[in-house]
Design an enzyme around this catalytic site. Sequence first.
Site, short mmCIF file in Angstrom:
data_model
loop_
_atom_site.label_atom_id
_atom_site.label_comp_id
_atom_site.label_asym_id
_atom_site.label_seq_id
_atom_site.Cartn_x
_atom_site.Cartn_y
_atom_site.Cartn_z
N CYS A 33 -23.85 -15.12 -31.25
CA CYS A 33 -23.54 -15.66 -32.59
C CYS A 33 -22.20 -16.37 -32.64
O CYS A 33 -21.89 -17.03 -33.62
CB CYS A 33 -23.55 -14.54 -33.61
SG CYS A 33 -22.29 -13.31 -33.27
N CYS A 102 -24.40 -6.86 -32.92
CA CYS A 102 -23.05 -6.97 -33.47
C CYS A 102 -22.16 -5.83 -32.98
O CYS A 102 -20.94 -5.98 -32.88
CB CYS A 102 -23.09 -6.95 -34.99
SG CYS A 102 -24.25 -8.12 -35.67
FE1 FES Z 1 -22.08 -12.04 -34.90
FE2 FES Z 1 -22.79 -9.87 -36.12
S1 FES Z 1 -23.66 -11.81 -36.34
S2 FES Z 1 -21.33 -10.07 -34.54
#
Ligand code: FES
Length: 122
Positions: A33, A102
């Site tokens: 992400c 995450c």
């Molecule tokens: Fe990136 Fe949670 S979406 S760490």
Amino acid sequence: MYTEKVMDHFSNPRNVGEIENPDGVGEVGNASCGDIMKIFLKVENNIIQDVKFKTFGCGAAIATSSMVTELAIGKTLEEALELTNAAVAEALDGLPPAKMHCSNLAADALHEAIKNYKESGQ
Ligand code: FES
């Protein structure tokens, strides 16, 4: 979707910020992400005296950062190295499956900071 503990640590994160002249710093990024977590350590007599963090990331990343600082303070370096990302997620009473990735940042950043401390030869 999130547990009360996650919401608590997200809305009221503990130990946010930086430590001046830290003994160790660890930074990791989540490739999936692009979120980033940075952890600062103060170590004395092999014990983690203080931990602060800065996280540029989602709510779950902030909650896991906050929790890992609470779990690490007062631990020996060896104990802190045994903290896993799963243990951090568990301490928050779990994360939704889609957000488990995450939790990969938290203990990893802590371990990096310990490695950095050890490599600095203090
Ligand atoms: Fe990136 Fe949670 S979406 S760490």
